[in-house]
Write a protein that holds these residues in place. Sequence first.
Motif, mmCIF file in Angstrom:
data_model
loop_
_atom_site.group_PDB
_atom_site.id
_atom_site.type_symbol
_atom_site.label_atom_id
_atom_site.label_comp_id
_atom_site.label_asym_id
_atom_site.label_seq_id
_atom_site.Cartn_x
_atom_site.Cartn_y
_atom_site.Cartn_z
ATOM 1 N N ASP A 101 -7.559 9.989 14.727
ATOM 2 C CA ASP A 101 -7.960 9.480 13.127
ATOM 3 C C ASP A 101 -6.854 10.093 12.110
ATOM 4 N N TYR A 103 -3.369 10.316 9.690
ATOM 5 C CA TYR A 103 -2.289 9.299 8.895
ATOM 6 C C TYR A 103 -1.001 9.535 9.316
ATOM 7 N N ARG A 126 -5.750 6.263 11.323
ATOM 8 C CA ARG A 126 -6.355 6.103 10.106
ATOM 9 C C ARG A 126 -5.691 5.202 9.063
ATOM 10 N N GLY A 127 -4.431 5.565 9.033
ATOM 11 C CA GLY A 127 -3.708 4.940 7.832
ATOM 12 C C GLY A 127 -2.166 5.157 8.191
ATOM 13 N N PRO A 236 -4.847 0.280 7.540
ATOM 14 C CA PRO A 236 -4.372 0.482 5.993
ATOM 15 C C PRO A 236 -2.935 1.145 5.937
ATOM 16 N N HIS A 261 -3.801 -5.138 5.483
ATOM 17 C CA HIS A 261 -4.108 -4.356 4.505
ATOM 18 C C HIS A 261 -2.935 -3.471 4.096
ATOM 19 N N ASP A 292 -8.301 6.090 -1.508
ATOM 20 C CA ASP A 292 -8.640 4.888 -1.469
ATOM 21 C C ASP A 292 -8.983 4.473 -0.074
ATOM 22 N N VAL A 293 -8.236 5.010 0.972
ATOM 23 C CA VAL A 293 -8.470 4.833 2.414
ATOM 24 C C VAL A 293 -9.523 5.533 2.782
ATOM 25 N N GLN A 294 -9.783 6.835 2.234
ATOM 26 C CA GLN A 294 -10.848 7.473 2.708
ATOM 27 C C GLN A 294 -12.266 7.173 2.024
ATOM 28 N N ALA A 295 -12.169 6.366 1.054
ATOM 29 C CA ALA A 295 -13.236 5.739 0.191
ATOM 30 C C ALA A 295 -13.311 4.200 0.502
ATOM 31 N N ASP A 296 -12.491 3.922 1.519
ATOM 32 C CA ASP A 296 -12.735 2.391 2.059
ATOM 33 C C ASP A 296 -12.358 1.474 0.969
ATOM 34 N N GLN A 298 -10.326 -1.366 -0.706
ATOM 35 C CA GLN A 298 -9.564 -2.499 -0.389
ATOM 36 C C GLN A 298 -8.236 -2.358 -1.030
#
Length: 304
Positions: A101, A103, A126-127, A236, A261, A292-296, A298
Amino acid sequence: MQNGSRLISLKNGFHLFTRTVGTGAIKLLCVHGGPGGNHEEFENFAAGLQPLGVQVSMYDQLGSFYSDQPDFRQKANQQYLTLDYYLSELEEVRRQLGLKDFYLLGHSWGGLLAQEYALRYGQYLRGLVLMSMIDNIPEYITHINALRQKTFTPAEVSYMQAAEKDQRFTDPKYQQLVQELYRHYVTRHPEQGPRHLVATHASAVYNHFQGDNEFTMTGTLKDWDRRGDLAQITVPTLLTFGDHDTMPLASARRMQATLPHARLVLTPDGGHCHSVDNPSAFFQTLREFLTDVQADVQLEAHHE
């Protein structure tokens, strides 16, 4: 995961240099460019991301400065000069560092590997952050030739082409022209980069995959193309390029529209090594993406 520098032993018996710095719940693994570069381009990442709490891991690939450097002239070692090998090496590093999980950030050649990794091992991510790397080499080749024609006179372009045809890559005038291209499009502010008293670039690896320099794509990667597979990357993704990059920005915009995404951001006054050219702008972009990815949040909206 313990911070600091350590060597890891690969299944093939070689050893790689790894370094982990910073603390926090966000785990970021960085893959250097080149091929044949090293981890030092990421040494300031933990400081640049410090407000978020990011643990940054990096490593030198086989043949690179701090890791084992086999003699690639030996036939037994040539088996490692493949894209599949360096992809499997990345996965082995991920396992040994215990990352899940996380980046994955790849710069240039590292961004090529990162795309391959996301397509094969996306379940661990995760990203994804692609720094100055598009999804195919043919469009890159077209673009670097166009940059050369825009920058130089027809006579200078012809001189370079003749030198390349005859493989006179050490010709002083040719090297002078190459360095001018590098100042415009690769590293616009080299004074901000790492310094060494000896050469640190793994030329054998670079020449095999790329060619003699960034503007002569003659190596084994020249036909690499993932345009037809890009939409399969669903994590993402941040696409970050310099506004004076060697990579075609039209291709970057197409990638942003293709990826489910994705966010595209250009670093002002940045070349291919835009994290060196303009670190404050680059780290702002990276911090915003991670936040932003951690906070979900878009990512479809993007800015340039």
